[in-house]
Design a protein around this motif. Sequence first.
Motif, PDB file in Angstrom:
ATOM      1  N   LEU A   8       0.812  -1.213   0.000  1.00  0.00           N
ATOM      2  CA  LEU A   8       0.000   0.000   0.000  1.00  0.00           C
ATOM      3  C   LEU A   8       0.846   1.263   0.000  1.00  0.00           C
ATOM      4  CD1 LEU A   8      -2.771   1.425   0.289  1.00  0.00           C
ATOM      5  CD2 LEU A   8      -2.535   1.175   2.779  1.00  0.00           C
ATOM      6  N   TRP A   9       1.993   1.225   0.674  1.00  0.00           N
ATOM      7  CA  TRP A   9       2.783   2.432   0.936  1.00  0.00           C
ATOM      8  C   TRP A   9       3.932   2.553  -0.039  1.00  0.00           C
ATOM      9  CZ3 TRP A   9       0.950   5.680   4.682  1.00  0.00           C
ATOM     10  CH2 TRP A   9      -0.064   5.139   5.498  1.00  0.00           C
ATOM     11  N   HIS A  10       4.296   3.804  -0.334  1.00  0.00           N
ATOM     12  CA  HIS A  10       5.451   4.060  -1.184  1.00  0.00           C
ATOM     13  C   HIS A  10       6.389   5.057  -0.525  1.00  0.00           C
ATOM     14  CE1 HIS A  10       2.787   7.456  -2.478  1.00  0.00           C
ATOM     15  NE2 HIS A  10       3.928   8.124  -2.386  1.00  0.00           N
ATOM     16  N   GLY A  11       7.647   4.982  -0.920  1.00  0.00           N
ATOM     17  CA  GLY A  11       8.647   5.985  -0.590  1.00  0.00           C
ATOM     18  C   GLY A  11       9.468   6.252  -1.835  1.00  0.00           C
ATOM     19  N   ASP A  12       9.937   7.478  -1.997  1.00  0.00           N
ATOM     20  CA  ASP A  12      10.609   7.880  -3.227  1.00  0.00           C
ATOM     21  C   ASP A  12      11.742   8.832  -2.876  1.00  0.00           C
ATOM     22  OD1 ASP A  12      10.995   9.688  -5.699  1.00  0.00           O
ATOM     23  OD2 ASP A  12       9.612   8.189  -6.497  1.00  0.00           O
ATOM     24  N   LEU A  13      12.894   8.661  -3.534  1.00  0.00           N
ATOM     25  CA  LEU A  13      14.030   9.557  -3.351  1.00  0.00           C
ATOM     26  C   LEU A  13      14.647   9.834  -4.709  1.00  0.00           C
ATOM     27  CD1 LEU A  13      16.101  11.125  -1.664  1.00  0.00           C
ATOM     28  CD2 LEU A  13      17.325   8.967  -1.305  1.00  0.00           C
ATOM     29  N   ARG A  14      14.928  11.131  -4.988  1.00  0.00           N
ATOM     30  CA  ARG A  14      15.464  11.551  -6.285  1.00  0.00           C
ATOM     31  C   ARG A  14      16.606  12.535  -6.056  1.00  0.00           C
ATOM     32  NH1 ARG A  14      10.214  11.568 -10.192  1.00  0.00           N
ATOM     33  NH2 ARG A  14       9.185   9.822  -9.140  1.00  0.00           N
ATOM     34  N   VAL A  15      17.784  12.172  -6.546  1.00  0.00           N
ATOM     35  CA  VAL A  15      18.980  12.979  -6.349  1.00  0.00           C
ATOM     36  C   VAL A  15      19.581  13.299  -7.713  1.00  0.00           C
ATOM     37  CG1 VAL A  15      21.244  13.114  -5.275  1.00  0.00           C
ATOM     38  CG2 VAL A  15      19.405  11.847  -4.130  1.00  0.00           C
ATOM     39  N   PRO A  16      19.528  14.545  -8.152  1.00  0.00           N
ATOM     40  CA  PRO A  16      20.155  14.909  -9.430  1.00  0.00           C
ATOM     41  C   PRO A  16      21.658  14.640  -9.406  1.00  0.00           C
ATOM     42  CG  PRO A  16      18.698  16.658  -8.672  1.00  0.00           C
ATOM     43  CD  PRO A  16      18.843  15.685  -7.538  1.00  0.00           C
ATOM     44  N   ALA A  17      22.173  14.136 -10.517  1.00  0.00           N
ATOM     45  CA  ALA A  17      23.589  13.787 -10.569  1.00  0.00           C
ATOM     46  C   ALA A  17      24.484  15.001 -10.380  1.00  0.00           C
ATOM     47  CB  ALA A  17      23.897  13.103 -11.899  1.00  0.00           C
ATOM     48  N   ASP A  18      24.008  16.173 -10.786  1.00  0.00           N
ATOM     49  CA  ASP A  18      24.846  17.360 -10.738  1.00  0.00           C
ATOM     50  C   ASP A  18      24.560  18.257  -9.536  1.00  0.00           C
ATOM     51  OD1 ASP A  18      22.361  18.149 -11.523  1.00  0.00           O
ATOM     52  OD2 ASP A  18      23.019  19.360 -13.228  1.00  0.00           O
ATOM     53  N   ALA A  19      23.791  17.783  -8.571  1.00  0.00           N
ATOM     54  CA  ALA A  19      23.455  18.611  -7.411  1.00  0.00           C
ATOM     55  C   ALA A  19      24.673  18.768  -6.495  1.00  0.00           C
ATOM     56  CB  ALA A  19      22.291  18.000  -6.635  1.00  0.00           C
ATOM     57  N   GLU A  20      25.023  20.011  -6.169  1.00  0.00           N
ATOM     58  CA  GLU A  20      26.098  20.280  -5.208  1.00  0.00           C
ATOM     59  C   GLU A  20      25.492  20.204  -3.803  1.00  0.00           C
ATOM     60  OE1 GLU A  20      29.209  20.633  -5.752  1.00  0.00           O
ATOM     61  OE2 GLU A  20      29.206  20.698  -7.933  1.00  0.00           O
ATOM     62  N   ARG A  21      25.400  18.994  -3.280  1.00  0.00           N
ATOM     63  CA  ARG A  21      24.601  18.798  -2.072  1.00  0.00           C
ATOM     64  C   ARG A  21      25.274  19.276  -0.803  1.00  0.00           C
ATOM     65  NH1 ARG A  21      22.743  13.116  -1.535  1.00  0.00           N
ATOM     66  NH2 ARG A  21      24.667  12.539  -2.568  1.00  0.00           N
ATOM     67  N   ALA A  22      26.491  19.779  -0.910  1.00  0.00           N
ATOM     68  CA  ALA A  22      27.136  20.361   0.266  1.00  0.00           C
ATOM     69  C   ALA A  22      26.583  21.746   0.562  1.00  0.00           C
ATOM     70  CB  ALA A  22      28.641  20.435   0.054  1.00  0.00           C
ATOM     71  N   THR A  23      25.838  22.316  -0.366  1.00  0.00           N
ATOM     72  CA  THR A  23      25.282  23.660  -0.187  1.00  0.00           C
ATOM     73  C   THR A  23      23.770  23.580  -0.041  1.00  0.00           C
ATOM     74  OG1 THR A  23      24.905  24.031  -2.542  1.00  0.00           O
ATOM     75  CG2 THR A  23      27.110  24.535  -1.685  1.00  0.00           C
ATOM     76  N   PRO A  24      23.147  24.553   0.633  1.00  0.00           N
ATOM     77  CA  PRO A  24      21.678  24.562   0.712  1.00  0.00           C
ATOM     78  C   PRO A  24      21.020  24.564  -0.658  1.00  0.00           C
ATOM     79  CG  PRO A  24      22.595  26.053   2.338  1.00  0.00           C
ATOM     80  CD  PRO A  24      23.747  25.602   1.492  1.00  0.00           C
ATOM     81  N   ALA A  25      21.580  25.300  -1.614  1.00  0.00           N
ATOM     82  CA  ALA A  25      20.989  25.348  -2.952  1.00  0.00           C
ATOM     83  C   ALA A  25      21.013  23.979  -3.610  1.00  0.00           C
ATOM     84  CB  ALA A  25      21.731  26.367  -3.811  1.00  0.00           C
ATOM     85  N   GLY A  26      22.113  23.246  -3.431  1.00  0.00           N
ATOM     86  CA  GLY A  26      22.192  21.915  -4.007  1.00  0.00           C
ATOM     87  C   GLY A  26      21.268  20.924  -3.322  1.00  0.00           C
ATOM     88  N   ARG A  27      21.188  20.983  -1.997  1.00  0.00           N
ATOM     89  CA  ARG A  27      20.303  20.076  -1.262  1.00  0.00           C
ATOM     90  C   ARG A  27      18.847  20.318  -1.634  1.00  0.00           C
ATOM     91  NH1 ARG A  27      22.168  21.595   4.533  1.00  0.00           N
ATOM     92  NH2 ARG A  27      20.329  20.398   5.177  1.00  0.00           N
ATOM     93  N   ALA A  28      18.507  21.576  -1.935  1.00  0.00           N
ATOM     94  CA  ALA A  28      17.118  21.904  -2.272  1.00  0.00           C
ATOM     95  C   ALA A  28      16.686  21.315  -3.608  1.00  0.00           C
ATOM     96  CB  ALA A  28      16.930  23.413  -2.291  1.00  0.00           C
ATOM     97  N   GLN A  29      17.639  20.882  -4.438  1.00  0.00           N
ATOM     98  CA  GLN A  29      17.287  20.286  -5.727  1.00  0.00           C
ATOM     99  C   GLN A  29      16.788  18.853  -5.585  1.00  0.00           C
ATOM    100  OE1 GLN A  29      20.306  20.775  -8.826  1.00  0.00           O
ATOM    101  NE2 GLN A  29      21.171  22.466  -7.651  1.00  0.00           N
TER     102      GLN A  29
END
Length: 250
Positions: free
Chosen positions: A38-59
Motif C-alpha cells: 500500500l505504501w510508497h517511498g521515493d528519493l530523487r537525487v540529481p547527478a549534478d546537485a552540489e549537495r554540500a550547499t543549501p541550494a544543491g540540497r534543495a534540488q
Amino acid sequence: MSPPTIPDRYHGVWQRTLLETPKGRDTTSWVHWLQTGLWHGDLRVPADAERATPAGRAQQQGFAGTTTITRPDPARPEVCTWQRSIDFQPPRSTPDAGHMVFETPERVIETGIHGSYLEVWERLPGSVGRRIALAALDAAGEPSAERLLVSGRYLMHLRPREAAWPADTAPDDTLTQVVQRHADEAEALLDFQITFGTWGEGVWAVERATRPALEGQARPCTLGRAGDAEATLACEGLPPRWRVLEWHAP
C-alpha cells in the motif's frame, strides 16, 4: 481487517532509467521508488546537485504516502496515483499520477496525466518478498508522519521536517524558490531526511540520503514485532517504537 493492497506486479524497488520531457532527457539522476502493498517511498537525487550547499540540497526530491491503482477508462492503460502524505518539495497543484504499461514484469513505462513526460522504471533484483511499512510512535505513543519502509532486501527511512511552509508558499513552488525567499529559514526547511540502502543480516548499508554525510555508512539495524500493532527497532538515530501499518514477511 487487512489494509488494501495494490497488485503484486507493482511491489518492489524501482529504479528510474529514463525521463523524457519537452525540455530533454535525463538518464543520470539517481531515482528510486520503493513500493509495498500500500505504501510508497521515493528519493530523487540529481547527478549534478552540489549537495554540500543549501541550494544543491534543495534540488533533491522525495516523498511518501499511499498508492492506488485504478482504470477509469477501459480504453486507456491503468492509472497509478501516488498520494503524498509527506513531501520534501512544496505541495503540487495536481495529483501525482501516470498511465502505467508493463513492457515486461521487471520494466514499466509511466506517461504523465497532468504533465508531459515519460519515465522508464526497472525493478531491482531482490526487492520483492518481504514488505513492511511502519509509522514512528511519538512520545505519547501516537503514530507520527515518520515512515520506515522495507521491500525485499531494501530499507528506506523518511522523516519529514518540523517546520511549516512559509505563508507565501504557492502550489508548484520549488524548494529552491522557497529557500531563496527565506534564506534565514533554509536549514529548517531542508531538515527532511530520507535514507535508502540494502538491509540484511542486521546491517543497513546506506546508499543514498538527502544528507550526503550518511551515504556509505553501515549501521547495525534490527527490527522485530512487539505484538500485532507495534514493532521495535534498534538502529542508531532512529526511534525505537513503531506502529505496524503493513507487515508481510514470509
